[in-house]
Scaffold this motif. Structure first.
Motif, mmCIF file in Angstrom:
data_model
loop_
_atom_site.group_PDB
_atom_site.id
_atom_site.type_symbol
_atom_site.label_atom_id
_atom_site.label_comp_id
_atom_site.label_asym_id
_atom_site.label_seq_id
_atom_site.Cartn_x
_atom_site.Cartn_y
_atom_site.Cartn_z
ATOM 1 N N GLU A 246 0.854 -1.182 0.000
ATOM 2 C CA GLU A 246 0.000 0.000 0.000
ATOM 3 C C GLU A 246 0.891 1.234 0.000
ATOM 4 O OE1 GLU A 246 -3.846 -0.377 2.454
ATOM 5 O OE2 GLU A 246 -2.370 -1.512 3.590
ATOM 6 N N SER A 247 0.442 2.278 -0.642
ATOM 7 C CA SER A 247 1.233 3.507 -0.694
ATOM 8 C C SER A 247 0.301 4.685 -0.947
ATOM 9 C CB SER A 247 2.290 3.393 -1.793
ATOM 10 O OG SER A 247 3.149 4.520 -1.794
ATOM 11 N N GLU A 248 0.861 5.824 -1.350
ATOM 12 C CA GLU A 248 0.083 7.016 -1.678
ATOM 13 C C GLU A 248 0.654 7.665 -2.928
ATOM 14 O OE1 GLU A 248 -0.151 9.791 1.489
ATOM 15 O OE2 GLU A 248 -1.618 8.634 2.648
ATOM 16 N N GLY A 251 -1.091 12.003 -2.036
ATOM 17 C CA GLY A 251 -2.036 11.960 -0.936
ATOM 18 C C GLY A 251 -3.196 11.002 -1.111
ATOM 19 N N VAL A 252 -3.308 10.369 -2.278
ATOM 20 C CA VAL A 252 -4.391 9.427 -2.529
ATOM 21 C C VAL A 252 -3.905 8.008 -2.211
ATOM 22 C CG1 VAL A 252 -5.950 8.465 -4.251
ATOM 23 C CG2 VAL A 252 -5.351 10.898 -4.323
ATOM 24 N N PRO A 253 -4.593 7.257 -1.356
ATOM 25 C CA PRO A 253 -4.173 5.891 -1.038
ATOM 26 C C PRO A 253 -4.242 4.998 -2.275
ATOM 27 C CG PRO A 253 -5.725 6.707 0.605
ATOM 28 C CD PRO A 253 -5.754 7.683 -0.525
ATOM 29 N N SER A 324 0.356 1.834 -9.880
ATOM 30 C CA SER A 324 -0.266 2.294 -8.643
ATOM 31 C C SER A 324 -1.734 2.589 -8.908
ATOM 32 C CB SER A 324 0.431 3.557 -8.119
ATOM 33 O OG SER A 324 1.795 3.294 -7.831
ATOM 34 N N SER A 326 -5.703 3.448 -7.452
ATOM 35 C CA SER A 326 -6.503 4.045 -6.375
ATOM 36 C C SER A 326 -7.241 2.956 -5.607
ATOM 37 C CB SER A 326 -7.506 5.043 -6.953
ATOM 38 O OG SER A 326 -8.493 5.375 -5.997
#
Length: 427
Positions: A246-248, A251-253, A324, A326
């Motif tokens: 998991e990351s961003e 600012g969006v996970p 990546s 959302s």
């Protein structure tokens, strides 16, 4: 004796009913938003249109036009091994004095044949400024359950673009079309897509639609932290892509997925694809396949052993893909591909070469068997656009799935409580 008017009694009886009715209606509306409206929002939109551009980065590539003409690329023209022998070097003039018999015989090296091919490295360029771009948009057919995406993807030489040579800038391209389920983002059953392949010298298209599996341009809403199947349009193969963390992104996970593919024999995989959907290759397909299998000599390819040995080199594809996604909308917010295409005699030779990381690194520094090598990462404006689209979609889902239901539910409960309060006062 006190009297009560019928009209007043009806009013007192109606007031609690109104409170209860409004409360029940608002709570029902809140539940409908959660269980009916929100699911209708968690689908791939029918009007999607997105542009993806990578940052400019150096690429190594085989310039097919120069190879076909037998002319070294401009960057290799001055290399000694890439210069064709001049008339003076090929032989002596008529007036030249012949050496005495036996004189200097041991000092003369063995001359290469006059028609000896130039090394393949003479047709390869290193460090070419390159960008990749992809336009994905929705086309027909599409309905409440399915959507069709068409993706035009191209790799371009930035130096040729800067010179205004748009036609000469094209390195390779595909035009991909797939019909998929709007909820799962998986291709629908049956024939669901087609792929047209294009490179700098040849063009051709799939003669018919075919069945494929795997995600490609979007994940489903609320993607899981697990592996998915992913379709690779460069090889017509479907391979697993693995959840890694998991990351961003701004600012969006996001969920980060990674895939390592290859080496895959591109000639075999592409030939098998076209043969399966339409036995018998068209001229266009044959022209495409010609760039994936090249005959020559071991010496021209810099292979060990007899330099005059005839070899047939196949083009192999590898890619390390990082995506990546959302965690709410399933939209891809960031992408990166480390693509390396090279030539080898067979699968065993390709596996052995690619496993030798020092040899691969040396090849990327001084290409002798490279078809295409490029690391493409989305540029920041592309990421910004993807994040904005994802946030807009997420805002709609949040509005209908959380903000409105909570507000309506609270107001509905207040009406019901008010109804009980009015009823108790009247009793």
């Amino acid at each position: 004796m006190t009297s009560h008017s019928p009209r007043g009694s009806k009013t007192r009886l109606a007031l609690p009913a109104i409170f209860f009715g409004l409360g029940a209606f608002l709570i029902t509306l809140a539940l409908m938003l959660v269980f009916a409206v929100v699911p209708s929002q968690k689908v791939t939109p029918l009007d999607l249109d997105s542009l993806t551009i990578t940052e400019e980065a150096p690429a190594n590539l085989l310039v097919g036009a120069n190879f076909a003409a037998g002319e070294p690329t401009p960057g290799n023209a001055e290399r000694e091994e890439c210069r064709p022998p001049s008339p003076e070097e090929e032989g002596e003039g008529e007036d030249a004095e012949a050496p005495a018999e036996g004189e200097g015989e041991e000092a003369q090296p063995e001359e290469a044949p006059e028609d000896a091919p130039l090394p393949m490295s003479c047709f390869m360029e290193a460090g070419v400024p390159t960008v990749a771009q992809r336009q994905v948009y929705a086309v027909e057919p599409g309905d409440k359950d399915t959507v069709t995406f068409q993706a035009s993807q191209s790799v371009l030489r930035q130096d040729r673009l800067d010179e205004g040579d748009e036609e000469g800038a094209l390195v390779q391209a595909t035009k991909d079309r797939v019909t998929m389920d709007r909820k799962t983002a998986e291709p629908i059953e049956g024939n669901n897509g087609s792929v047209e392949l294009v490179d700098a010298e040849t063009t051709g298209e799939a003669p018919a639609e075919f069945h494929r599996e795997g995600l490609q341009y979007k994940w489903p809403f609320d993607p899981k932290e697990e592996d998915y199947d992913y379709f690779d349009a460069s090889t017509f193969t479907t391979n697993p892509i693995h959840f890694v963390e998991e990351s961003e992104v701004d600012g969006v996970p996001v969920n980060v997925y990674r895939q390592e593919v290859g080496p895959i024999n591109m000639y075999d995989s592409i030939a098998a694809h076209f043969q399966a959907i339409n036995p018998g290759f068209s001229q266009a397909v044959n022209s495409i396949l010609a760039s994936y299998r090249i005959s020559g000599t071991a010496g021209a390819w810099g292979l060990d052993g007899d330099p005059n040995r005839e070899v047939r080199m196949n083009r192999f594809y590898t890619n390390e893909r990082t995506i990546s996604v959302s965690k709410s909308t399933g939209q891809i917010l960031k992408g990166r591909e480390d693509q390396f295409q090279f030539f080898a005699e067979d699968q065993g030779a390709a596996d052995e070469f690619f496993a030798d990381k020092a040899a691969v690194e040396q090849e990327k520094q001084q290409p002798t068997r490279t078809a295409f090598s490029y690391v493409g990462a989305w540029d920041q404006p592309t990421i910004d656009r993807a994040v904005e689209r994802s946030q807009e979609s997420d805002s709609r889902v949040t509005l209908y799935g959380r903000t409105l239901p909570i507000s309506l539910g609270i107001i509905g409960l207040l009406f019901i409580v008010g109804g009980f309060f009015v009823t108790r006062r009247k009793n």
